[in-house]
Motif scaffolding. Sequence first.
Motif: not given
Length: 282
Positions: A173-198
Amino acid sequence: MKICSNCGASNLEGNNFCIECGTALAAVATTNKNPTPVQTPIAPTILPTIPPTQPLSPSEINAYGLGQQVQQKLQQLQNKRSADIMFVLDCTGSMQGEIEAIKDAIIGFANTIESDGVRVRVGLIEFRDRLIQEEHRVLTFNGEIFTRDAVAFRHEVAKLRAGGGGDEPESSLDAILLALRQPFTDTGSKVIVLVTDAPPHIPDIDTQNINQVVQAIRNTGVQQLYLVIRTQEQSSQVYLKLLEGARGLAFELGKGDDFRQRAEDFKRTLMSLGKTISQATR
């Protein structure tokens, strides 16, 4: 009346050119002794040929004040279907198969999306367990967080090695919060894919509770969220709460200790995920 010396057509006195053939008309000469108009023939005048209409050049567009409008419209069309996809990848000791799968399948994954008319950039954050000083890391590609170069992405992912992790909960979840702070495009879709077995650490260093992460997803304007987790394990079902923050799906992660088989399973998941993303990006 003026009579055209070229075609013989009659024209009004005020006409300077023949209404039929365009030849210049002679002026009417008159004298006191002979008021009858005398026609003075002259050679036909060939009118210049008007070239076909051509598109305006960039300089002409700017001269007419249209440059900014045209550029904005072109940019809107180019960004009509585009997506920035950030993988948030568990790189603890049990995840070598998924690391290999992303490395091997990323080109096909990107091609699957782009073949449907979606311009895609990809990025990746690796995470482990921050509570034992294993900090997450954002990969860069020639200094950029996101890249359209699937080969460059594959090259960097190939350097990843599974290891660490400590106890089973990880800092997902901390990693997702870090992902949300990255420079996503302002005009296209913002997509996050979480991959974990824990399951996630709750609380973690940044995360206090799951609702905090759900709200952060909403505030950032993520359009698509995909979870590749062990959906049947109760400890991992807390992740499903994240889908309240953005539309998306949960995919089953492969099981077992054979990382090669898990890699093959995850490759198939990636291809399905690529089709889902392209269909959801409008």
